[in-house]
Every structure is written in structure tokens, then in C-alpha cells.
Design a protein around this motif. Sequence first.
Motif, PDB file in Angstrom:
ATOM      1  N   GLU A 541     -30.990  18.249 -30.303  1.00  0.00           N
ATOM      2  CA  GLU A 541     -30.736  18.871 -29.002  1.00  0.00           C
ATOM      3  C   GLU A 541     -31.919  18.684 -28.060  1.00  0.00           C
ATOM      4  O   GLU A 541     -31.740  18.566 -26.843  1.00  0.00           O
ATOM      5  CB  GLU A 541     -30.434  20.359 -29.201  1.00  0.00           C
ATOM      6  N   SER A 552     -29.044  25.015 -16.664  1.00  0.00           N
ATOM      7  CA  SER A 552     -28.025  25.445 -17.628  1.00  0.00           C
ATOM      8  C   SER A 552     -26.660  24.849 -17.317  1.00  0.00           C
ATOM      9  O   SER A 552     -25.822  24.707 -18.232  1.00  0.00           O
ATOM     10  CB  SER A 552     -27.935  26.968 -17.646  1.00  0.00           C
ATOM     11  N   CYS A 555     -26.712  21.558 -18.955  1.00  0.00           N
ATOM     12  CA  CYS A 555     -26.822  21.747 -20.410  1.00  0.00           C
ATOM     13  C   CYS A 555     -25.483  22.133 -21.027  1.00  0.00           C
ATOM     14  O   CYS A 555     -25.069  21.585 -22.034  1.00  0.00           O
ATOM     15  CB  CYS A 555     -27.878  22.803 -20.711  1.00  0.00           C
ATOM     16  N   CYS A 557     -24.940  24.661 -22.661  1.00  0.00           N
ATOM     17  CA  CYS A 557     -25.304  25.677 -23.672  1.00  0.00           C
ATOM     18  C   CYS A 557     -24.332  25.714 -24.851  1.00  0.00           C
ATOM     19  O   CYS A 557     -24.106  26.776 -25.449  1.00  0.00           O
ATOM     20  CB  CYS A 557     -25.410  27.050 -23.021  1.00  0.00           C
ATOM     21  N   ARG A 560     -25.982  26.716 -28.241  1.00  0.00           N
ATOM     22  CA  ARG A 560     -26.169  28.154 -28.434  1.00  0.00           C
ATOM     23  C   ARG A 560     -24.850  28.843 -28.741  1.00  0.00           C
ATOM     24  O   ARG A 560     -24.774  29.731 -29.603  1.00  0.00           O
ATOM     25  CB  ARG A 560     -26.808  28.765 -27.181  1.00  0.00           C
ATOM     26  N   THR A 561     -23.780  28.422 -28.065  1.00  0.00           N
ATOM     27  CA  THR A 561     -22.487  29.084 -28.245  1.00  0.00           C
ATOM     28  C   THR A 561     -21.834  28.698 -29.571  1.00  0.00           C
ATOM     29  O   THR A 561     -21.303  29.564 -30.283  1.00  0.00           O
ATOM     30  CB  THR A 561     -21.543  28.719 -27.089  1.00  0.00           C
ATOM     31  N   CYS A 567     -30.422  25.846 -27.109  1.00  0.00           N
ATOM     32  CA  CYS A 567     -29.807  24.704 -26.436  1.00  0.00           C
ATOM     33  C   CYS A 567     -30.881  23.948 -25.651  1.00  0.00           C
ATOM     34  O   CYS A 567     -32.051  24.327 -25.624  1.00  0.00           O
ATOM     35  CB  CYS A 567     -28.694  25.174 -25.515  1.00  0.00           C
ATOM     36  N   CYS A 569     -31.527  23.497 -22.402  1.00  0.00           N
ATOM     37  CA  CYS A 569     -32.227  24.149 -21.285  1.00  0.00           C
ATOM     38  C   CYS A 569     -33.261  25.145 -21.792  1.00  0.00           C
ATOM     39  O   CYS A 569     -34.355  25.284 -21.204  1.00  0.00           O
ATOM     40  CB  CYS A 569     -31.225  24.823 -20.357  1.00  0.00           C
ATOM     41  N   LEU A 570     -32.976  25.842 -22.890  1.00  0.00           N
ATOM     42  CA  LEU A 570     -33.960  26.758 -23.449  1.00  0.00           C
ATOM     43  C   LEU A 570     -35.132  25.991 -24.056  1.00  0.00           C
ATOM     44  O   LEU A 570     -36.302  26.384 -23.905  1.00  0.00           O
ATOM     45  CB  LEU A 570     -33.304  27.644 -24.511  1.00  0.00           C
TER      46      LEU A 570
END
Length: 962
Positions: A541, A552, A555, A557, A560-561, A567, A569-570
Amino acid sequence: MDSTRTKAQNSVTEGEINEVVEVRRPVVLGLFATGIVPAGQPRSPPNVPQPIEIDTSSHFATDREENDRDELIKWARSVSQSLRFAIIVRRSDSGEKRKAQLVLECERSGKYVPAKKKLKSDTSGTRKCECPFRLRGYYNKATKLWRLTVVNGMHNHELDKGLEGHLVAGRLKPQEKEFMDEMTRNAVAPKNILSTLKERDPENKTSAKQVYNARHRYRVKMRASMTEMQHLCKKLDDNKYYYKYRTVVENGVEHLQDIFFAHPRSITLFNSFHTVLMMDSTYKTSKYKMPLFEIVGFTSTEKTFNVAFAWLSNEKEDNFIWALQQLRCLLRRETNLPKVILTDRDLALMNAIPAVFPEAAALVCRFHVKKNVRTKAVELVKVRDGEKVKAADMRERVCLAFEDVLDSSTEAEYTENVMAFRKLCERWPKFVRYVEETILDTDKEKLVSAWVDKHMHMGNHTTNRAESAHGVLKSYLTDGLGDLVKGWESIHRMLGNQFTQVQTEFGQNMSVYGHTYRKKTLYSTLMFKISRRAMRYIHTESKRVEFTGMDSMKCGCLMRTNYGLPCACLIAKKLHHNRPIRLDEVYKHWKIICFQDEEVGGDVEDDYACTAEWQAIQERLRTADVSMKNEIRDQLRKIAYPTTTDVEPPNTNVKSKGAKKKKVVRGTRSTSRDKSRWEHVEEYFTETQASQSSKPSPSIPSHSRPSSSQPTASNPMPTVSEAPLTVSNPLPLTSSSQIFGINHMPKFMHPFIEDIINVDGDGYCGYRAVALAQRGNEDDFELIRCNMSRELRLNKDMYVAIFGCEERYQYICDALLPPPRTRQRTSIRNSVAPMDKWFTLPDMGHIVATILDRVVVQLSILQNGPCETFFPLRSIPSPNPSSRVICLGALPDHYVLVKLKLGCPIPKSNKSWKQYCAKQSLGWEDSFIAAQHRFEEMMSTENVVPIQIVGAGSRETPLVID
């Protein structure tokens, strides 16, 4: 007369103890004594066999003394076995009440007493022939030693040349019995047990029948007087399984309806890894034909494990609800409920999941849905003659358009893809209606990425893990006709190995330091805290950071989900501030890398003492009437003594009301599943996809591992018409042009080919075809490979000369060795062979012909290799060499077994055979000279049409033959 007997009798000397001494003479009786001949009667009556007398007294006449009775018997039996007969203990007294002694006799002593009842078989016989041989052993109290004397050393029968087949000689020794019991517990095949016994003791005389009898006695001893259900409950209780069953009463008898069970370590894993579950049923696991409902999950290392099993009487909603309720009872905390449950499109199971796990997202397996759509496309998507686009290409475009619908990431994209799909399929409204009404309108939230990606499915879109678990279990099941105890034993053995693999994965994650993550701030707090698989996901990732940055929206995400991991962006923010990923930013599933026994809150003694409940039961027993007291007592006994249950196994008897009884057909022992509908259709389509071509030819199976849908002689291919396909009653193909792969054989040989039998295309197809011809079972190909390897090692110089160099010889030797073991240590029977392990001709043709003492023929068109014949290199020709022909058909990258008619033409001999064969083997070719001349004459007039291979040859990209 005594002097006559003395002169006629020849005794066995001491120096002949290792030889079978046979002294034959006529028994001198009163009427036939020398000089006494009654009137009118010949001296030697015709058709009267002469009595036999063999004296072995000298071998047992010895001053040998033994301290132990058993040692004396052992010595006597060793002597008798060297003389090729067996001794039994007729009588033995220990000396407590009478004088200590023993009597040994020949196994053929005694007189046969006919049975009063008629025997079941008229092929039975007896060994008894009133043999007078007898030895007596006695105990000397003065010397405290055992000694043996000869009472009668004569035998009235021939002594055998070997002891095989003599039950006494083949009896198992105590240590062999222990070994047999251990091998039986571990489900080792009887043939492997017998071969191991022979390897451990070359003098072992045990037969296969005695091995089967010993296995049966062990099983009877283990079950003792228990019923099948009592035995099963005892096994489950002894191994601390959680189990529960329910019953149904039929004709006043309580029969098992459903049974659910789970291993204690499986329960521990389930409470640790409960986020995603896969559920599916498998079949042919017991003689009761009950579906086995399997529930599987996966660990933080992505190792699949079995959560629980349930044998169900029916696959109805009520049965699934009951099984899922038992599954929910395994959870120690209500907060640990599954988030995602994957199933196939079984409506009963799909309806049962919301009833028990209402908060879980019930997803549908994409693989099964895609296969169903592809099957429907084969039936409904047709192309008119003369169109530029072929039917196969159009079906492929339609299926790809449907996959685009499933992969839609947003609802707007889903709408666009559906409109494009409708436009592409507007000529086939029935197909569009099937897809929309059956799949999209009802299950789009369970299939399409726009809705599925809202849940934490951790990358699981199919039930492949459950299907894989089925395959692993079937490798432990020896057949599909065992009882529930036998099925449970196979499951228990599988789980033991499975837990070892899971623990091994955990240990590697706790001890191996990944080089990719060393000295990087981003992963500094994660090492040895989360699984390496999660680290790999994060690392993959992180490569998206260059594209998404900290935005985001770009991204999405999804990591993360869907996975519970940071993810892109984090990760970009962490890299920007040079900070590590915190542990609380990783979902708990990935942080468990060991077996966790969760602590239960509260005082265990208070929670499970059940003091209040027991006082209430006692009070009720005191005040209840007699009938209620009996009911309470029976329920308490079931809890206290589960092995005393009166429940009977499932009732398999078919109810009949006086109708004519049909002949009972024994169920198949195979545990392989029956073909799915899409497999029948795809199999037929693969065989007929070039039917619109001017030169039709069946496609060739790929060298990738095939499915169970390949056609065989015993399972003919169904026919498909314009009407909906009916798979339950396939029609056999009888025309010679429809024989599998026959168009890859020379045309002039078609009248001489009775059948072509396909084998698995896993890279061992050549060995499988040879095993099928020699042993009747293609799965015995490993034995063929072992024998070929042994032949090469024992005759190295000859084969180096045949192959031309040492390097080629070493290449063939390496090809016959098993491939390097994979990480899972699977058997080569369950793997795909690399190219350097394939069967190759002409090199291996000489080896196969020599070890099997048979004629090996390679038959094919010019593209696939020359037509050649290989004869044995060393043996003398058999009396009927025409019946010892094995014909291998060479297809592109595949071998099949070709059944030829007796006396048919065969190709010319391989040139190397004449140069290196032994002189006594030259006669093999003489028997086939006429047949070879016929083949050459017919081959010279053959007009071979070259075949061009276009496709890759897999199921997804089948071969296209022009």
C-alpha cells in the motif's frame, strides 16, 4: 514286516536341516506285503495314490534344553520353518494342577469334521490330513529346564517349497501387532503396512488377508460392545470436543438427525480470528450420504483453519439455522461476532445466516456466479452462420462485460457497466433477463464491489478457502463408505496436522525479521507485533503514496475499510512527519500471532459450580412425580455418561410397501465430488468449440492441473442442444469420430482404435497412462516412476550408451525423482509436475517396456512426434506378445491411453533398440514384422493435415484448432 519297514525307511540326517527332505515309499500293509498277492488282484492297483511318509525326527531329536517354555516353542518352530512346514501348540499345561508339559503337532494334524450346516461357498477346503507328526515338551523340576522329545516324526503329506500361505507361519509377532495397531490408527493403507512389514523382516510370511484380519480385530477391540453412536461420543468426549446432536424418532427408534462438533483448539482460533468466515458443504464422507457442513476461517498469517463441522440430514434452512446456532455458542464474547460470511448461492444457507448472525454481511462467492453466467452464455448466446465474430469470442466478450459489472467500484460506474452489458447482449434477451432477475436484482449488494467493499472482507470474494478445505479433508478420507467414527477419525488427523502448520506459521512470524522493513521508521513499532502478511500489505500500500499523496479521495481508503490496515493517505502522512505506524491503527486480527486462550471474566469457580442449579434439580426431584423423576434422571445420565446414549445412526433404509425389490447397487467408494452443471457444459463446449470450422477437431487438455471434469471412458460426455441442458442424464458418445483425441491419431489407424482414455493432465499424464494400462488405476503412477528409477540405477552403463551421453542419463534420472517439496509438503499426486519431470519418449519408452515386459507403442500424427515401437531390452518374448501391447497416444503436451484391437498394425521399431537389446530379446520384433509392414504401407499413403495450436490450452483460454 518290521525289518521291511526299517530297510525301506530313509531317515533325515542332521546335516540336512536347511533342506526339505522328502522320503517317499509305499506303506506296506497286510494284503500287499511282499509275497502275499490275492488271486485275481494285481500287485499294484491302478489309480490308487501311494501313501507318503517323510521322516523329520532327526531334526528334533536333540539334547537342547531351554529355561522358558516359549523359547522351546520358538526353537521348534524355527526348525520346522526351515523344513517348510508349520507347527501348532495342540495342548499346554502350565503345571498348576497337572504336570507341566506341552504337545506340538503339524498344522495339518487332526481329522476334518464336516459342518452340520451347509457352507456358504463350495470353494472352501481344509488343511487337515491326519498328519501323525507330534512332539512333546516336558518340564524337569530337578534341572528347572524344558526339554523336547519326539513322539512321531513322520509326515503323511508333501512338505511345501515355501511357507507363504501357511497361517501359522504368517502370524504377527507381538511387536508387529503393536506396529499394525499404530499404522491402523494413522489410516495407513493395508498394502503399505504389508510392504513395511516385509522390509523390516525379510523372513516375514504374513499375507494381505492376515493384515486385513488384524486391522478388523483392532477396530473391533477399540469399539468393544459400544454402538456406533456410543463410540463416536466416546471419541469426541475423550478428545474434549465441543459437540451437540439432535435426533428424530422413526418407528419408535431414536435416530441421529444432525451432529455438530468442534475441536477445542479450533474454538480458540475461532475466538481469535472471527472476522471473516467461509461456509460450504461437501459430500461422500460417510455411508449415510449426509452432507458435511464445513465452516472455515483464516489466521493473521492467512493460513486457513477449520472452525467446526456438522453432519446434516438435509440442506434445509432449519438444519443450517441449528448448525449456526451451535457455532454462535462457541464464541466467548458477544462482541466477537463475525463481520463477513461468504457462501455459495445456496438459498437455504443464505436465508439462515441473517436469522443467526443478523449483523454479519452475507456475501456470495463470485467464482460460482461467474461460472453459472458462463454456462448460461454457452446455452443462450448464439451467433448466426456467416458472422465475422465467432460464438466463442462473443461469449468471452459477454463474460468480460459481466465481470466489469461485478468490479464496479461505485454505484454510478455500476449503472454505466450494466447499460453497456445490456447493449452488448440486446440480441439475447433471455440471457439478459437471467442475469438481471437471478443475480443483479437479488444479490448485487453481495457481489458488486461498490457494495461489497463497504465491509471488512480482507480480500475474500470467493469460497475458495472452503473448497480447498474440502480437498484437504478428502485426502485423509480413504473412501466414502465408512461410518461416522471413521469420518471423524479422518477429520481429527487432519486437524492435528493443521494446527501444527498454523503454529509453525506463528513461530516464523515471531522469529523471522523481514529485511524490507529493517531500519525504517514507518515499521519500527510493528516488528514482531503484527503478522508478516499484514506487513506485506502495508508495504504494498505504501507504493501507492506517490500517486495518492495525502488525498483521501484519490486513496479511496479501501485498505483501511477492507483489511483494517493503514491506507495510502495515512501512510503518506506518517512518511511526511517521519513517524511510525501505531499499533492501535492496525485491526486486532493482524496482531494475534499465537494461540490465545482468552481469559473469561469473573470467578470461574462461581460461574461453573452450578450450585443453585443443582439445588433446584434436587428440589424438583423431591417434589416431582415418578414419570418426571425418570425424565430428569434420563437427562442427567445423558450429560454425565454421554457414551451410554441409545441413539442410533441415521436411518438409511428405504421404506418399501411390498413393491418389487430392486437389485442393491453398492455405493461408490470414491470421495470425489460429482461434477457441477457448469463443468458438464464447459466440458462439452471445450470438445465442440471448433464444430463450426471446416476441419473440426477436439481440443486438447492443458498441462495446467485439470479439474475433475475431464472426460473418461467410464464417464462419457453429455450432449448439449439448443434446449436447456439436462445434466442428470448425459448421452454417451458412440461414434468413432467422437472418441476423445482420435483426430490426433493417424487416420488409417482409426478403424483399429477401440477407445482412447484420457488421464489427468497434471504433468504426470504419461506415467498415469502407463499405470492405467498396467495396473488399472492411473493413481498408481508413482509406483511406475519408482520402478523406472530403479531400472535406471541398476543398469546405468546400458542406458548411458542408449542415451548417448552421461548428461542425458542424469537428466532422465532427475526427471524420475520427486520434485522439490513445497512449503506445504504436498504429495506429488496432489501437485502439478514441472516440465523437467514430464514423461518423454523415446528415452523412457525403453525403460517402460523393459520393467513391464511389454511392448510400448507411441501413436500420433507427425506434429506430436514419430510413431515408434519399443520392445523389452533383456527379456525373452512371451508366448502371446500381441496381447502385451501398451499404446500411448501423443497429443500436444499430453499423453492418453489408446486401446488398440488385437492384431492391428504397429509402427516400426526404435533404432536404438536393435543396437542395444540382448540376443534373447530379438524375437520380440519377429512376432510383429507383418504388422509393422502393414503400418508402413498405410502410413506412406497417409495425407497428414498439420494442426496449428493457437490457444494456451487452459480452462480459461482453451485451445483453438483450425
